[in-house]
Design a protein around this motif. Structure first.
Motif, mmCIF file in Angstrom:
data_model
loop_
_atom_site.group_PDB
_atom_site.id
_atom_site.type_symbol
_atom_site.label_atom_id
_atom_site.label_comp_id
_atom_site.label_asym_id
_atom_site.label_seq_id
_atom_site.Cartn_x
_atom_site.Cartn_y
_atom_site.Cartn_z
ATOM 1 N N LEU A 126 10.390 6.849 -2.968
ATOM 2 C CA LEU A 126 10.115 5.532 -2.565
ATOM 3 C C LEU A 126 8.893 5.479 -1.935
ATOM 4 C CD1 LEU A 126 13.137 3.531 -0.749
ATOM 5 C CD2 LEU A 126 10.760 3.505 0.153
ATOM 6 N N ALA A 127 8.406 6.361 -1.270
ATOM 7 C CA ALA A 127 7.068 6.100 -0.529
ATOM 8 C C ALA A 127 6.033 6.184 -1.470
ATOM 9 C CB ALA A 127 6.867 7.371 0.294
ATOM 10 N N VAL A 128 6.072 6.916 -2.706
ATOM 11 C CA VAL A 128 5.084 6.900 -3.842
ATOM 12 C C VAL A 128 5.108 5.602 -4.530
ATOM 13 C CG1 VAL A 128 4.566 8.208 -5.972
ATOM 14 C CG2 VAL A 128 5.174 9.497 -3.952
ATOM 15 N N VAL A 129 6.161 5.306 -4.759
ATOM 16 C CA VAL A 129 6.462 4.027 -5.408
ATOM 17 C C VAL A 129 5.787 2.723 -4.629
ATOM 18 C CG1 VAL A 129 7.817 2.147 -6.735
ATOM 19 C CG2 VAL A 129 8.323 4.581 -6.931
ATOM 20 N N ILE A 130 6.077 2.655 -3.532
ATOM 21 C CA ILE A 130 5.614 1.612 -2.553
ATOM 22 C C ILE A 130 3.851 1.606 -2.356
ATOM 23 C CG2 ILE A 130 5.448 0.968 0.112
ATOM 24 C CD1 ILE A 130 8.578 1.380 0.168
ATOM 25 N N ALA A 131 3.540 3.120 -2.491
ATOM 26 C CA ALA A 131 2.096 3.241 -2.070
ATOM 27 C C ALA A 131 1.311 2.562 -3.519
ATOM 28 C CB ALA A 131 2.009 4.535 -2.002
ATOM 29 N N ILE A 132 1.948 3.002 -4.699
ATOM 30 C CA ILE A 132 1.358 2.613 -6.097
ATOM 31 C C ILE A 132 1.539 1.073 -5.925
ATOM 32 C CG2 ILE A 132 1.541 2.714 -8.387
ATOM 33 C CD1 ILE A 132 2.716 5.529 -8.239
ATOM 34 N N CYS A 133 2.388 0.446 -5.577
ATOM 35 C CA CYS A 133 2.435 -1.021 -5.690
ATOM 36 C C CYS A 133 1.728 -1.702 -4.852
ATOM 37 C CB CYS A 133 4.084 -1.358 -5.752
ATOM 38 S SG CYS A 133 5.124 -0.767 -7.082
ATOM 39 N N ALA A 134 1.552 -1.225 -3.684
ATOM 40 C CA ALA A 134 1.055 -1.994 -2.628
ATOM 41 C C ALA A 134 -0.321 -2.802 -2.923
ATOM 42 C CB ALA A 134 0.673 -1.105 -1.521
ATOM 43 N N GLU A 135 -1.411 -2.304 -3.485
ATOM 44 C CA GLU A 135 -2.612 -2.767 -3.759
ATOM 45 C C GLU A 135 -2.464 -3.890 -4.799
ATOM 46 O OE1 GLU A 135 -6.414 -3.645 -2.828
ATOM 47 O OE2 GLU A 135 -5.343 -2.047 -1.978
ATOM 48 N N PRO A 136 -1.923 -3.471 -5.913
ATOM 49 C CA PRO A 136 -1.693 -4.750 -7.002
ATOM 50 C C PRO A 136 -0.817 -5.804 -6.565
ATOM 51 C CG PRO A 136 -1.097 -2.522 -7.889
ATOM 52 C CD PRO A 136 -1.243 -2.169 -6.512
ATOM 53 N N PHE A 137 -0.031 -5.809 -5.476
ATOM 54 C CA PHE A 137 0.565 -6.783 -4.895
ATOM 55 C C PHE A 137 -0.117 -7.796 -4.245
ATOM 56 C CE2 PHE A 137 3.668 -8.617 -1.998
ATOM 57 C CZ PHE A 137 4.795 -9.124 -2.715
ATOM 58 N N ALA A 138 -0.995 -6.990 -3.258
ATOM 59 C CA ALA A 138 -1.908 -7.448 -2.479
ATOM 60 C C ALA A 138 -3.075 -8.482 -3.237
ATOM 61 C CB ALA A 138 -2.637 -6.534 -1.576
ATOM 62 N N ILE A 139 -3.347 -7.917 -4.430
ATOM 63 C CA ILE A 139 -4.217 -8.780 -5.263
ATOM 64 C C ILE A 139 -3.450 -9.830 -5.842
ATOM 65 C CG2 ILE A 139 -5.457 -8.478 -7.569
ATOM 66 C CD1 ILE A 139 -6.040 -5.542 -6.739
ATOM 67 N N LEU A 140 -2.417 -9.932 -6.075
ATOM 68 C CA LEU A 140 -1.466 -10.803 -6.746
ATOM 69 C C LEU A 140 -1.271 -12.022 -5.666
ATOM 70 C CD1 LEU A 140 0.324 -11.863 -9.021
ATOM 71 C CD2 LEU A 140 2.260 -10.862 -7.887
ATOM 72 N N TYR A 141 -1.268 -11.598 -4.487
ATOM 73 C CA TYR A 141 -0.816 -12.772 -3.409
ATOM 74 C C TYR A 141 -2.289 -13.028 -2.468
ATOM 75 C CZ TYR A 141 3.943 -12.785 -4.084
ATOM 76 O OH TYR A 141 5.244 -13.230 -4.595
ATOM 77 N N HIS A 142 -3.658 -12.557 -3.012
ATOM 78 C CA HIS A 142 -4.617 -12.977 -2.434
ATOM 79 C C HIS A 142 -4.952 -12.562 -1.189
ATOM 80 C CE1 HIS A 142 -5.182 -14.579 -6.563
ATOM 81 N NE2 HIS A 142 -4.248 -15.535 -6.380
ATOM 82 N N ASP A 143 -4.455 -11.350 -0.812
ATOM 83 C CA ASP A 143 -4.620 -11.149 0.478
ATOM 84 C C ASP A 143 -4.713 -9.507 0.976
ATOM 85 O OD1 ASP A 143 -4.371 -10.843 3.684
ATOM 86 O OD2 ASP A 143 -2.983 -12.707 3.651
ATOM 87 N N VAL A 144 -5.923 -9.187 1.192
ATOM 88 C CA VAL A 144 -5.854 -7.709 1.397
ATOM 89 C C VAL A 144 -5.315 -6.812 2.628
ATOM 90 C CG1 VAL A 144 -8.292 -7.735 0.089
ATOM 91 C CG2 VAL A 144 -8.035 -7.871 2.816
ATOM 92 N N ARG A 145 -4.673 -7.729 3.265
ATOM 93 C CA ARG A 145 -4.243 -7.183 4.456
ATOM 94 C C ARG A 145 -2.524 -6.740 4.359
ATOM 95 N NH1 ARG A 145 -4.086 -12.517 8.280
ATOM 96 N NH2 ARG A 145 -3.488 -13.172 6.317
ATOM 97 N N LEU A 146 -2.280 -7.455 3.228
ATOM 98 C CA LEU A 146 -0.745 -6.698 2.648
ATOM 99 C C LEU A 146 -0.963 -5.110 2.279
ATOM 100 C CD1 LEU A 146 0.314 -9.939 0.381
ATOM 101 C CD2 LEU A 146 1.183 -9.137 2.616
ATOM 102 N N ALA A 147 -1.893 -4.842 1.542
ATOM 103 C CA ALA A 147 -1.876 -3.370 1.158
ATOM 104 C C ALA A 147 -1.390 -2.304 2.466
ATOM 105 C CB ALA A 147 -2.822 -3.068 0.525
#
Length: 531
Positions: A126-147
């Motif tokens: 779970l931790a690995v998957v969340i870490a992998i997905c964090a940056e692309p998700f932040a880019i998708l929502y146009h907010d670097v604070r999300l990662a």
């Protein structure tokens, strides 16, 4: 599941590990005395869990109010977007180890070790998957604070999966007193951490730290109440394999159903609007989380004890459904009809856009109450493929409705979709219950007519009293809200009791409460006179 056995067909004499866990021996039909004992323990266990959940949700509500008065809607929207990804991944990787242990005939050390090991492996993945997905998700929502926020929030689900598996011994005995203390302690940790940080920093990180503090406190306390020395072993992994396969597939779809509204709104509305929607959705879900979900755990234990007596199992399901609706309906109706003055009193002017959303979301929670125990029933009967089937139907209905609603109408389009989806899935669930139990849909609904009529009476009372709350503020508004709620609940209870007597006093929650009051009244009056 790949079984070709018809849903609702009689069960085989025993179930092998490949069918969901340790074998179950054939037993003779349960005696009436045994049924009464199971019922008493189930009621007691449910009472403890409901008390725990009411206490924790009360703390949640206080935390929510304090944070809402310190932080801004945009802060809530920021955390809501981050939690959406975390909760989807957590739900996808959810493994029902506790349910498998409760369903097992004997909880052995090897089973506990396997449960812990599976939980640990799940946490790492779970931790690995969340870490992998964090940056692309932040880019998708146009907010670097999300990662970084997403990565930090991933600690909470990992901690939840590592609680002591030995707690299952108490669940199997339908003894949930320790759960009450653990959950209350976790919520107190959340309250203290999040509110203190919010006052000090005025930052959305206060919500994030509180979200992590609670599960960490509960993790530590679970080992204090149920000591267990962790040992890595997968010797009994086959006991979980059957449920893991179907559970993962069902959870993948259910996770999308659960969070698709927030996901889409995050793309089409501002974070402030998303914060208002998220707050309303959280408040609307508090009664269901406080009453319905806690009942599921003792129900699983009780249904498991009755699984070899189909007639009594079906009767227990029907009584439980009616009881949940009887308790939940007045709460949700009251929350809907009093949404505006409640938000005005508790949250202030900056949250006023959330009360119309809350008004309708509370109504959307009512239809699912009609089949709330379906999950426990399907688990006990070994028909967990029903979860995937139901979730796929819900996704097919909800995805186009949420997308259309969010794109064209924003928040209120998503709210309207909730109403349609709740009603459609309630009907779908009654059809699945019919396949499990052979109870026709009209019979499933016929037992709720008294509750529906009493709910209508409560609605009329609140509609008549609500105008008196206009213009009130502060203490006068608080007193007015309490008075309205008290009068409405008293009217509901009186009408429900009257209809029950006119209906010939059939078995149900009314009969149970009447017997309890009759048995307790002499003690109450004696203590009152002694005082």
């Amino acid at each position: 599941m790949t079984t070709t056995e018809p849903i609702g067909a009689p069960r085989a004499p025993a179930e092998t590990a490949s069918q969901g866990g340790a074998a179950f021996d054939r037993v003779d039909p349960i005696s009436e005395a045994a049924v009464k004992g199971i019922t008493a323990r189930t009621v007691s266990g449910a009472a403890w869990l409901v008390a725990a959940r009411l206490g924790t949700r009360a703390i949640d509500f206080v935390t929510l109010l304090l944070l809402a008065n310190v932080l801004l809607p945009g802060d809530f929207g920021m955390v809501a977007v981050a939690l959406t990804l975390v909760q989807i991944i957590e739900a996808i990787l959810e493994i029902p180890v506790g349910q498998v242990l409760v369903r097992s005939h004997t909880i052995t050390r090897d089973l506990l070790d396997a449960a812990f090991t599976i939980g640990l492996l799940r946490g790492i993945v779970l931790a690995v998957v969340i870490a992998i997905c964090a940056e692309p998700f932040a880019i998708l929502y146009h907010d670097v604070r999300l990662a970084p926020l997403i990565c930090f929030l991933g600690v909470a689900p990992a901690a939840r999966g590592l609680t002591s598996p030995a707690m299952t011994h108490f669940a199997k005995a339908i003894d949930f007193r320790r759960d009450l203390l653990i959950e209350l302690s976790g919520k107190v940790a959340t309250l203290g951490c999040s509110v203190s940080l919010a006052v000090a920093t005025r930052s959305y990180w206060a919500i994030a730290f509180g979200t992590v503090a609670g599960p960490m406190a509960m993790l530590l306390l679970s080992y204090a109440f149920a000591p267990y020395r962790p040992r890595l072993s997968l010797a009994q992994w086959r006991a979980f394999a059957h449920f893991v396969g179907w559970s993962t597939a069902a959870q993948l779809v259910n996770a999308l159903n659960w969070q698709i509204g927030r996901l889409l709104l995050g793309r089409f509305v501002s974070k402030a609007d998303l914060g208002a929607y998220s707050l309303a959705l959280d408040i609307a879900g508090l009664p269901e989380q406080s009453i319905v979900r806690p009942i599921g755990r003792p129900l699983l234990s009780a249904f498991a004890a009755l699984q070899h007596d189909h007639q009594r199992l079906v009767a227990a399901y029907a009584r439980t459904t009616n009881s949940i609706l009887t308790i939940g309906l007045p709460v949700m109706l009251g929350l809907s009809l009093l949404a505006e003055p409640a938000v005005r009193l508790a949250l202030g002017a900056k949250w006023q856009p959330s009360w119309p959303i809350l008004q309708w979301l509370a109504l959307a929670v009512i239809p699912p109450l009609l089949t709330a125990p379906l999950g426990s029933l399907a688990m006990v009967l070994g028909r967990t493929e029903i979860f995937l089937r139901r979730n796929l139907i819900e996704l097919a209905v909800s995805a186009p409705l949420f997308l259309t609603g969010a794109y064209f109408y924003g928040t209120y389009g998503v709210v309207a979709a909730h109403l349609v989806i709740g009603t459609a899935m309630a009907f779908t669930s009654t059809m699945l219950v019919r396949r499990l139990t052979h109870i026709p849909v009209h019979r499933q609904l016929s037992g709720s007519w008294r509750t529906a009529c009493a709910g209508g009476g409560l609605t009329l009372v609140l509609l008549a009293l609500r105008p008196y709350l206009h213009g009130l503020t502060g203490l006068s508004l608080a007193v007015g809200l309490i008075a309205c709620a008290a009068i409405a609940v008293a009217s509901y209870a009186a009408l429900l009791l009257l209809l029950w007597r006119l209906d010939g006093e059939p078995p149900g929650i009314e009969a149970t409460l009447t017997r309890w009051v009759a048995a307790s009244w002499p003690t109450i009056t004696r203590r009152a006179s002694g005082a």
